[in-house]
Design a protein around this motif. Structure first.
Motif, PDB file in Angstrom:
ATOM      1  N   GLU A  20      -3.331  14.289  -6.137  1.00  0.00           N
ATOM      2  CA  GLU A  20      -2.417  13.708  -5.155  1.00  0.00           C
ATOM      3  C   GLU A  20      -1.924  12.370  -5.673  1.00  0.00           C
ATOM      4  OE1 GLU A  20      -2.917  10.869  -2.990  1.00  0.00           O
ATOM      5  OE2 GLU A  20      -4.905  10.392  -3.719  1.00  0.00           O
ATOM      6  N   PHE A  21      -0.726  11.996  -5.201  1.00  0.00           N
ATOM      7  CA  PHE A  21      -0.071  10.790  -5.701  1.00  0.00           C
ATOM      8  C   PHE A  21       0.817  10.267  -4.581  1.00  0.00           C
ATOM      9  CE2 PHE A  21       3.538   8.835  -7.913  1.00  0.00           C
ATOM     10  CZ  PHE A  21       2.930   8.109  -8.939  1.00  0.00           C
ATOM     11  N   THR A  22       0.521   9.059  -4.077  1.00  0.00           N
ATOM     12  CA  THR A  22       1.304   8.494  -2.985  1.00  0.00           C
ATOM     13  C   THR A  22       1.611   7.033  -3.283  1.00  0.00           C
ATOM     14  OG1 THR A  22       0.195   9.970  -1.421  1.00  0.00           O
ATOM     15  CG2 THR A  22       1.412   8.120  -0.493  1.00  0.00           C
ATOM     16  N   LEU A  23       2.894   6.692  -3.184  1.00  0.00           N
ATOM     17  CA  LEU A  23       3.351   5.326  -3.414  1.00  0.00           C
ATOM     18  C   LEU A  23       3.992   4.792  -2.133  1.00  0.00           C
ATOM     19  CD1 LEU A  23       5.189   5.866  -6.820  1.00  0.00           C
ATOM     20  CD2 LEU A  23       2.874   5.004  -6.488  1.00  0.00           C
ATOM     21  N   TYR A  24       3.811   3.488  -1.883  1.00  0.00           N
ATOM     22  CA  TYR A  24       4.433   2.818  -0.744  1.00  0.00           C
ATOM     23  C   TYR A  24       5.222   1.616  -1.251  1.00  0.00           C
ATOM     24  CZ  TYR A  24       1.470   5.555   2.319  1.00  0.00           C
ATOM     25  OH  TYR A  24       0.864   6.595   2.977  1.00  0.00           O
ATOM     26  N   THR A  57       4.733  20.324 -14.104  1.00  0.00           N
ATOM     27  CA  THR A  57       3.466  20.083 -13.416  1.00  0.00           C
ATOM     28  C   THR A  57       3.663  19.646 -11.972  1.00  0.00           C
ATOM     29  OG1 THR A  57       3.451  17.802 -14.227  1.00  0.00           O
ATOM     30  CG2 THR A  57       2.295  19.453 -15.564  1.00  0.00           C
ATOM     31  N   LEU A  58       4.908  19.564 -11.522  1.00  0.00           N
ATOM     32  CA  LEU A  58       5.254  19.086 -10.180  1.00  0.00           C
ATOM     33  C   LEU A  58       5.109  20.208  -9.159  1.00  0.00           C
ATOM     34  CD1 LEU A  58       6.640  17.036  -8.210  1.00  0.00           C
ATOM     35  CD2 LEU A  58       8.817  17.933  -9.060  1.00  0.00           C
ATOM     36  N   HIS A  59       4.213  20.033  -8.193  1.00  0.00           N
ATOM     37  CA  HIS A  59       4.055  21.006  -7.107  1.00  0.00           C
ATOM     38  C   HIS A  59       5.062  20.735  -5.997  1.00  0.00           C
ATOM     39  CE1 HIS A  59       0.338  23.323  -8.019  1.00  0.00           C
ATOM     40  NE2 HIS A  59       0.149  22.308  -8.848  1.00  0.00           N
ATOM     41  N   ASP A  60       5.121  19.513  -5.529  1.00  0.00           N
ATOM     42  CA  ASP A  60       6.032  19.155  -4.452  1.00  0.00           C
ATOM     43  C   ASP A  60       6.230  17.655  -4.463  1.00  0.00           C
ATOM     44  OD1 ASP A  60       4.126  17.738  -2.590  1.00  0.00           O
ATOM     45  OD2 ASP A  60       3.188  19.711  -2.591  1.00  0.00           O
ATOM     46  N   MET A  61       7.232  17.201  -3.715  1.00  0.00           N
ATOM     47  CA  MET A  61       7.425  15.766  -3.538  1.00  0.00           C
ATOM     48  C   MET A  61       8.170  15.521  -2.238  1.00  0.00           C
ATOM     49  SD  MET A  61      10.247  14.738  -6.347  1.00  0.00           S
ATOM     50  CE  MET A  61      11.981  15.015  -6.072  1.00  0.00           C
ATOM     51  N   ARG A  62       7.927  14.363  -1.657  1.00  0.00           N
ATOM     52  CA  ARG A  62       8.609  14.003  -0.418  1.00  0.00           C
ATOM     53  C   ARG A  62       8.796  12.487  -0.372  1.00  0.00           C
ATOM     54  NH1 ARG A  62       4.526  16.217  -0.702  1.00  0.00           N
ATOM     55  NH2 ARG A  62       2.473  15.567  -0.173  1.00  0.00           N
ATOM     56  N   TRP A  63       9.885  12.110   0.254  1.00  0.00           N
ATOM     57  CA  TRP A  63      10.236  10.714   0.496  1.00  0.00           C
ATOM     58  C   TRP A  63      10.266  10.515   2.007  1.00  0.00           C
ATOM     59  CZ3 TRP A  63      11.094   7.482  -3.639  1.00  0.00           C
ATOM     60  CH2 TRP A  63      11.375   8.065  -4.877  1.00  0.00           C
ATOM     61  N   VAL A  64       9.677   9.422   2.489  1.00  0.00           N
ATOM     62  CA  VAL A  64       9.659   9.158   3.921  1.00  0.00           C
ATOM     63  C   VAL A  64       9.978   7.684   4.160  1.00  0.00           C
ATOM     64  CG1 VAL A  64       8.268   9.173   6.032  1.00  0.00           C
ATOM     65  CG2 VAL A  64       7.885  10.935   4.280  1.00  0.00           C
ATOM     66  N   ASP A  67       8.596   2.719   9.629  1.00  0.00           N
ATOM     67  CA  ASP A  67       8.598   1.341  10.134  1.00  0.00           C
ATOM     68  C   ASP A  67      10.029   0.805  10.227  1.00  0.00           C
ATOM     69  OD1 ASP A  67       5.862   1.279  10.457  1.00  0.00           O
ATOM     70  OD2 ASP A  67       5.456   0.129   8.638  1.00  0.00           O
ATOM     71  N   ASP A  68      10.868   1.546  10.964  1.00  0.00           N
ATOM     72  CA  ASP A  68      12.273   1.157  11.159  1.00  0.00           C
ATOM     73  C   ASP A  68      12.998   0.954   9.831  1.00  0.00           C
ATOM     74  OD1 ASP A  68      12.193   1.205  13.996  1.00  0.00           O
ATOM     75  OD2 ASP A  68      11.236  -0.775  13.993  1.00  0.00           O
ATOM     76  N   ASP A  69      12.746   1.852   8.894  1.00  0.00           N
ATOM     77  CA  ASP A  69      13.397   1.842   7.575  1.00  0.00           C
ATOM     78  C   ASP A  69      13.062   0.609   6.740  1.00  0.00           C
ATOM     79  OD1 ASP A  69      14.453   4.258   8.298  1.00  0.00           O
ATOM     80  OD2 ASP A  69      16.537   3.603   8.319  1.00  0.00           O
ATOM     81  N   THR A  70      11.907   0.007   7.001  1.00  0.00           N
ATOM     82  CA  THR A  70      11.494  -1.146   6.194  1.00  0.00           C
ATOM     83  C   THR A  70      10.486  -0.756   5.114  1.00  0.00           C
ATOM     84  OG1 THR A  70       9.674  -1.743   7.689  1.00  0.00           O
ATOM     85  CG2 THR A  70      11.851  -2.752   8.112  1.00  0.00           C
ATOM     86  N   ARG A  71       9.953   0.457   5.196  1.00  0.00           N
ATOM     87  CA  ARG A  71       8.964   0.940   4.228  1.00  0.00           C
ATOM     88  C   ARG A  71       9.401   2.315   3.755  1.00  0.00           C
ATOM     89  NH1 ARG A  71       3.673  -0.692   4.917  1.00  0.00           N
ATOM     90  NH2 ARG A  71       3.513  -0.026   2.770  1.00  0.00           N
ATOM     91  N   LEU A  72       9.038   2.635   2.526  1.00  0.00           N
ATOM     92  CA  LEU A  72       9.361   3.922   1.918  1.00  0.00           C
ATOM     93  C   LEU A  72       8.104   4.482   1.273  1.00  0.00           C
ATOM     94  CD1 LEU A  72      11.561   6.014   0.977  1.00  0.00           C
ATOM     95  CD2 LEU A  72      11.775   4.603  -1.092  1.00  0.00           C
ATOM     96  N   MET A  73       7.850   5.764   1.534  1.00  0.00           N
ATOM     97  CA  MET A  73       6.724   6.445   0.911  1.00  0.00           C
ATOM     98  C   MET A  73       7.273   7.536  -0.005  1.00  0.00           C
ATOM     99  SD  MET A  73       3.793   8.944   2.525  1.00  0.00           S
ATOM    100  CE  MET A  73       4.902  10.322   2.594  1.00  0.00           C
ATOM    101  N   PHE A  74       6.684   7.646  -1.182  1.00  0.00           N
ATOM    102  CA  PHE A  74       6.924   8.771  -2.077  1.00  0.00           C
ATOM    103  C   PHE A  74       5.573   9.424  -2.285  1.00  0.00           C
ATOM    104  CE2 PHE A  74       6.704  10.484  -6.430  1.00  0.00           C
ATOM    105  CZ  PHE A  74       7.651  11.481  -6.306  1.00  0.00           C
ATOM    106  N   GLN A 123       0.483   2.427  -5.636  1.00  0.00           N
ATOM    107  CA  GLN A 123      -0.151   3.701  -5.319  1.00  0.00           C
ATOM    108  C   GLN A 123      -1.370   3.477  -4.434  1.00  0.00           C
ATOM    109  OE1 GLN A 123      -0.912   6.258  -8.669  1.00  0.00           O
ATOM    110  NE2 GLN A 123      -1.923   7.806  -7.413  1.00  0.00           N
ATOM    111  N   VAL A 124      -1.501   4.327  -3.437  1.00  0.00           N
ATOM    112  CA  VAL A 124      -2.642   4.287  -2.533  1.00  0.00           C
ATOM    113  C   VAL A 124      -3.341   5.635  -2.615  1.00  0.00           C
ATOM    114  CG1 VAL A 124      -3.389   4.046  -0.126  1.00  0.00           C
ATOM    115  CG2 VAL A 124      -1.480   2.674  -0.996  1.00  0.00           C
TER     116      VAL A 124
END
Length: 159
Positions: A20-24, A57-64, A67-74, A123-124
């Motif tokens: 798993e791989f998550t960035l903020y 090697t990419l299974h899936d990805m999402r962008w979110v 916080d009222d468009d002040t934060r972005l998650m990949f 990354q978290v």
């Protein structure tokens, strides 16, 4: 005797062969709409879809945006080595990531020599990570689908 340098410890949990791989990121003030506009650009879905062939090697990805468009998650799941995964993105898709992440604070660009340090800083690691088929890589799944398709064609030809 020469010793090879130890590989850096990278964040992220693993389930079998899948990681798993998550960035903020913090979005630049007022840039949330600009990020949303990137996803609406003509041809964006096709470019993003092509990643699955370019980065095997990419299974899936999402962008979110949150916080009222002040934060972005990949967030994504992938097979194999963390460093090679980042190298693949830098080689195959810098335009996609740079076009989105230029709207976040302090983003240096995917070609920056210190990009991996920047990514690690954003990354978290998940508290928990589950993968339903943890030992099936993207390559394994594609092969299984080809075998299934060929088998179905044989069955159809036999009737």
């Amino acid at each position: 005797m020469t010793t090879s340098p130890e590989k850096p410890n990278r964040p992220g949990l693993q389930s079998g062969r899948i990681k798993e791989f998550t960035l903020y990121f913090h979005v630049k003030p007022g840039h949330g709409k600009l990020i949303r506009d990137v996803f609406r650009q003509p041809g964006f879905d096709e470019r993003r879809g092509a990643l699955s062939k370019l980065i095997g090697t990419l299974h899936d990805m999402r962008w979110v945006l949150f916080d009222d468009d002040t934060r972005l998650m990949f967030s994504t799941n992938f097979d194999g080595d963390w460093d090679l995964y980042i190298d693949d993105f830098a080689a195959q898709a810098p335009d996609i990531f740079d076009t989105i992440l230029e709207h976040t604070e302090d983003y240096p660009g995917l070609q920056d020599p210190n990009i991996k340090d920047y990514i690690v800083a954003h990354q978290v690691t998940a508290c928990s990570y589950f993968c339903a088929i943890p030992d099936a890589t993207v390559s394994d799944l594609r092969k299984a689908l080809r075998v299934q398709d060929a088998f179905q064609q044989l069955l159809d030809a036999a009737t």
